[in-house]
Design a protein around this motif. Structure first.
Motif, PDB file in Angstrom:
ATOM      1  N   ARG A  20      53.108  42.765  37.459  1.00 25.19           N
ATOM      2  CA  ARG A  20      52.269  41.916  36.625  1.00 25.19           C
ATOM      3  C   ARG A  20      51.286  41.108  37.455  1.00 25.19           C
ATOM      4  NH1 ARG A  20      55.007  38.086  35.011  1.00 25.19           N
ATOM      5  NH2 ARG A  20      56.929  38.466  36.166  1.00 25.19           N
ATOM      6  N   PHE A  21      51.137  41.475  38.737  1.00 26.12           N
ATOM      7  CA  PHE A  21      50.268  40.709  39.628  1.00 26.12           C
ATOM      8  C   PHE A  21      49.231  41.606  40.300  1.00 26.12           C
ATOM      9  CE2 PHE A  21      54.262  38.423  39.367  1.00 26.12           C
ATOM     10  CZ  PHE A  21      53.831  37.132  39.096  1.00 26.12           C
ATOM     11  N   ILE A  27      43.177  40.997  47.676  1.00 23.50           N
ATOM     12  CA  ILE A  27      42.515  39.699  47.535  1.00 23.50           C
ATOM     13  C   ILE A  27      42.099  39.193  48.919  1.00 23.50           C
ATOM     14  CG2 ILE A  27      42.815  37.288  46.851  1.00 23.50           C
ATOM     15  CD1 ILE A  27      44.857  38.330  44.740  1.00 23.50           C
ATOM     16  N   ALA A  28      43.012  39.316  49.884  1.00 25.02           N
ATOM     17  CA  ALA A  28      42.708  38.874  51.245  1.00 25.02           C
ATOM     18  C   ALA A  28      41.603  39.717  51.870  1.00 25.02           C
ATOM     19  CB  ALA A  28      43.968  38.928  52.101  1.00 25.02           C
ATOM     20  N   ILE A  29      41.668  41.036  51.668  1.00 23.15           N
ATOM     21  CA  ILE A  29      40.659  41.936  52.244  1.00 23.15           C
ATOM     22  C   ILE A  29      39.275  41.608  51.692  1.00 23.15           C
ATOM     23  CG2 ILE A  29      39.828  44.326  52.219  1.00 23.15           C
ATOM     24  CD1 ILE A  29      42.046  43.888  54.221  1.00 23.15           C
ATOM     25  N   THR A  54      48.967  31.487  47.955  1.00 25.70           N
ATOM     26  CA  THR A  54      49.982  32.149  47.130  1.00 25.70           C
ATOM     27  C   THR A  54      49.473  33.488  46.622  1.00 25.70           C
ATOM     28  OG1 THR A  54      50.925  30.029  46.428  1.00 25.70           O
ATOM     29  CG2 THR A  54      51.395  31.937  45.035  1.00 25.70           C
ATOM     30  N   TYR A  55      48.221  33.512  46.190  1.00 23.98           N
ATOM     31  CA  TYR A  55      47.626  34.776  45.724  1.00 23.98           C
ATOM     32  C   TYR A  55      47.700  35.842  46.818  1.00 23.98           C
ATOM     33  CZ  TYR A  55      45.342  32.335  41.766  1.00 23.98           C
ATOM     34  OH  TYR A  55      45.071  31.622  40.630  1.00 23.98           O
ATOM     35  N   GLU A  56      47.426  35.450  48.063  1.00 30.43           N
ATOM     36  CA  GLU A  56      47.356  36.425  49.155  1.00 30.43           C
ATOM     37  C   GLU A  56      48.726  36.781  49.721  1.00 30.43           C
ATOM     38  OE1 GLU A  56      44.407  35.421  52.071  1.00 30.43           O
ATOM     39  OE2 GLU A  56      42.796  35.292  50.575  1.00 30.43           O
ATOM     40  N   ASN A  57      49.732  36.024  49.351  1.00 33.94           N
ATOM     41  CA  ASN A  57      51.096  36.341  49.781  1.00 33.94           C
ATOM     42  C   ASN A  57      51.894  37.049  48.700  1.00 33.94           C
ATOM     43  OD1 ASN A  57      51.050  35.316  52.430  1.00 33.94           O
ATOM     44  ND2 ASN A  57      51.358  33.228  51.700  1.00 33.94           N
ATOM     45  N   ASN A  58      51.700  36.633  47.461  1.00 33.76           N
ATOM     46  CA  ASN A  58      52.531  37.135  46.363  1.00 33.76           C
ATOM     47  C   ASN A  58      51.747  37.833  45.258  1.00 33.76           C
ATOM     48  OD1 ASN A  58      54.830  35.893  47.602  1.00 33.76           O
ATOM     49  ND2 ASN A  58      54.190  33.934  46.718  1.00 33.76           N
ATOM     50  N   GLY A  59      50.421  37.753  45.289  1.00 38.53           N
ATOM     51  CA  GLY A  59      49.600  38.326  44.238  1.00 38.53           C
ATOM     52  C   GLY A  59      49.147  37.263  43.251  1.00 38.53           C
ATOM     53  N   ALA A  60      48.061  37.555  42.566  1.00 34.90           N
ATOM     54  CA  ALA A  60      47.517  36.637  41.561  1.00 34.90           C
ATOM     55  C   ALA A  60      47.814  37.172  40.167  1.00 34.90           C
ATOM     56  CB  ALA A  60      46.008  36.499  41.755  1.00 34.90           C
ATOM     57  N   PHE A  78      39.382  46.890  41.745  1.00 32.98           N
ATOM     58  CA  PHE A  78      39.778  46.848  43.150  1.00 32.98           C
ATOM     59  C   PHE A  78      41.071  46.064  43.337  1.00 32.98           C
ATOM     60  CE2 PHE A  78      39.655  44.770  47.346  1.00 32.98           C
ATOM     61  CZ  PHE A  78      39.517  45.874  48.180  1.00 32.98           C
ATOM     62  N   PHE A  79      41.226  44.990  42.594  1.00 34.45           N
ATOM     63  CA  PHE A  79      42.384  44.110  42.760  1.00 34.45           C
ATOM     64  C   PHE A  79      43.633  44.642  42.054  1.00 34.45           C
ATOM     65  CE2 PHE A  79      38.469  41.607  42.916  1.00 34.45           C
ATOM     66  CZ  PHE A  79      38.578  41.096  44.204  1.00 34.45           C
ATOM     67  N   HIS A  80      43.457  45.651  41.197  1.00 36.40           N
ATOM     68  CA  HIS A  80      44.584  46.244  40.496  1.00 36.40           C
ATOM     69  C   HIS A  80      45.227  47.377  41.290  1.00 36.40           C
ATOM     70  CE1 HIS A  80      44.386  44.308  36.509  1.00 36.40           C
ATOM     71  NE2 HIS A  80      43.080  44.238  36.721  1.00 36.40           N
ATOM     72  N   LEU A  81      44.554  47.887  42.319  1.00 37.77           N
ATOM     73  CA  LEU A  81      45.093  49.000  43.094  1.00 37.77           C
ATOM     74  C   LEU A  81      46.220  48.529  44.003  1.00 37.77           C
ATOM     75  CD1 LEU A  81      41.760  50.751  44.111  1.00 37.77           C
ATOM     76  CD2 LEU A  81      43.272  51.296  42.191  1.00 37.77           C
ATOM     77  N   ALA A  82      46.986  49.498  44.518  1.00 36.73           N
ATOM     78  CA  ALA A  82      48.066  49.164  45.443  1.00 36.73           C
ATOM     79  C   ALA A  82      47.495  48.563  46.718  1.00 36.73           C
ATOM     80  CB  ALA A  82      48.881  50.415  45.775  1.00 36.73           C
ATOM     81  N   ASP A  83      48.343  47.919  47.487  1.00 40.48           N
ATOM     82  CA  ASP A  83      47.897  47.202  48.683  1.00 40.48           C
ATOM     83  C   ASP A  83      47.145  48.098  49.662  1.00 40.48           C
ATOM     84  OD1 ASP A  83      48.924  44.845  47.798  1.00 40.48           O
ATOM     85  OD2 ASP A  83      50.735  44.913  49.019  1.00 40.48           O
ATOM     86  N   CYS A  84      46.195  47.486  50.370  1.00 39.27           N
ATOM     87  CA  CYS A  84      45.444  48.162  51.424  1.00 39.27           C
ATOM     88  C   CYS A  84      46.294  48.288  52.686  1.00 39.27           C
ATOM     89  CB  CYS A  84      44.193  47.355  51.792  1.00 39.27           C
ATOM     90  SG  CYS A  84      42.878  47.385  50.570  1.00 39.27           S
ATOM     91  N   THR A  85      45.824  49.132  53.579  1.00 37.46           N
ATOM     92  CA  THR A  85      46.401  49.208  54.914  1.00 37.46           C
ATOM     93  C   THR A  85      46.199  47.872  55.630  1.00 37.46           C
ATOM     94  OG1 THR A  85      45.895  51.561  55.042  1.00 37.46           O
ATOM     95  CG2 THR A  85      46.280  50.411  57.121  1.00 37.46           C
ATOM     96  N   ASP A  86      47.224  47.415  56.298  1.00 40.39           N
ATOM     97  CA  ASP A  86      47.146  46.150  57.019  1.00 40.39           C
ATOM     98  C   ASP A  86      46.970  46.424  58.503  1.00 40.39           C
ATOM     99  OD1 ASP A  86      47.288  43.461  57.724  1.00 40.39           O
ATOM    100  OD2 ASP A  86      49.480  43.506  57.869  1.00 40.39           O
TER     101      ASP A  86
END
Length: 377
Positions: A20-21, A27-29, A54-60, A78-86
């Motif tokens: 749900r986030f 968001i950070a990228i 909090t958004y960048e650690n746990n999602g918004a 873009f913000f709904h996709l799975a996490d980017c490569t870190d």
């Protein structure tokens, strides 16, 4: 450099989010790509910096997607996709000046993460060459440069377009967009795939040296964390790779004049100062002759530029054929990856903006049978 692998939970573009986030890493990228601090973004969103953290650690919350899109100029999807490569600091060797800021370095890493999404999109539709880059860890940088030339069948003569040479051997090369290009260049292994990210804000000769420098990192430092000594080793590798010791002896008389060095640098497509420095370093130019030649080159304007250098930067053969293949456009990648089209252009040398014209050179893209699967050869 330590290897980093993509999460198996990565979603394809267009898939539903797993929670749900919104994606915290995206968001950070997006924030880092725009050169914003958490405080900057908080001000635009009307929240506290702690909330952005909090958004960048746990999602918004999903309801903030539109606000984030407006603040960061990335599509809502873009913000709904799975996490980017870190990309961690420990695995990225930046070829950057001392004045480069933390914001610029983060923007460069963020650009790399987005480029890896583009690389994945291309890999789903094209067959690319498997990487052909030997692990030369533990070797002296000059020896390693000679070994790579031998492995790639390059002899000791002038090298061709280094971007295209790298692509031919399975290295994914992307350009760095504005703000991110302040770092000049960097490279990283993503699983078994090597990447080079390259700025073009300086001379074409400098850009060639940057590619050679990053090849040094990829071959010498694959399984190592960043260390201060790595930059010097990659510089030594780059000099020998571009201008082998034997080539200097073969092409130049001992204690060459400035005009003779100028002819050599034109043939090998390196900077005049680099040719002079390397000739001195290998003992082919005396201390006195080196000082005299440096003074003359500075008088001619070669200390901080290349007045009679290459007219254009070297660029990719892959991207114009991917996006000029009559099957895909930049807009297709942008829509499916939920990216601004300008972001795709900026990361792919902007070559996709131009149609691919006729050429006597064998194309790197071949169209196979349906379903459409293209092969870069």
């Amino acid at each position: 450099m330590r290897e980093n692998t993509m999460s198996s939970s990565r979603l394809r573009s267009g898939d539903a989010p797993p929670s749900r986030f919104l994606s915290p890493s995206r968001i950070a990228i997006a924030r880092q790509r725009r050169g914003l601090t958490k405080t900057d973004l908080a001000r635009q969103l009307g929240v506290s910096p702690r909330t952005v953290n909090t958004y960048e650690n746990n999602g918004a919350p999903l309801s903030r997607a539109g606000d984030l899109s407006g603040a960061l100029s990335f599509p809502v999807g873009f913000f709904h996709l799975a996490d980017c490569t870190d990309l961690s600091d420990a695995e990225v060797n930046f070829r950057a000046g001392r004045t480069t800021t933390a914001i610029q370095r983060k923007a460069a890493k963020a650009a790399g993460a987005i480029a890896m999404d583009i690389a994945g999109w291309i890999a789903q539709r094209f067959s690319l060459r498997a990487p052909n880059l030997p692990d030369l860890s533990g070797h002296d940088p000059r020896t390693a440069a000679r070994m790579l030339r031998e492995a790639w069948g390059l002899g000791t003569g002038p090298l061709p377009n280094l971007v295209q040479l790298s692509e031919f051997h399975g290295i994914r090369v992307f350009s760095l967009p504005a703000l991110a290009e302040e770092v000049d260049a960097y490279s990283v292994w993503q699983g078994e795939t090597p990447f080079i990210f390259l700025a073009r804000r300086k001379t074409p000769e400098r850009s060639r040296f940057d590619v050679a420098h990053e090849l040094g990192h990829l071959t010498l430092h694959r399984n190592e964390d960043v260390a201060a000594a790595h930059e010097r080793e990659a510089d030594i590798f780059a000099s020998e790779f571009l201008m082998p010791h034997t080539a200097i002896i073969e092409h130049l008389p001992q204690n060459p004049s400035v005009d003779e060095l100028m002819e050599f640098k034109t043939i090998f497509r390196v900077s005049a100062m680099a040719a002079t420095y390397t000739s001195h370093k290998v003992g082919w130019l005396s201390d006195w002759a080196y000082r005299q030649n440096c003074a003359e080159l500075e008088r001619r304007g070669y200390r901080h530029g290349e007045p009679e250098g290459m007219s254009v930067h070297e660029t990719s053969r892959v991207f114009p054929q991917v996006f000029g293949s009559k099957h895909y456009l930049v807009a297709d990648a942008a829509v499916e990856l939920c990216l601004p089209a300008g972001e795709v252009h900026a990361l792919t040398f902007s070559t996709a903006l131009r149609m691919v014209g006729g050429s006597s050179v064998e194309p790197m893209v071949n169209v196979a049978a349906r379903p459409v699967k293209l092969r870069l050869v």
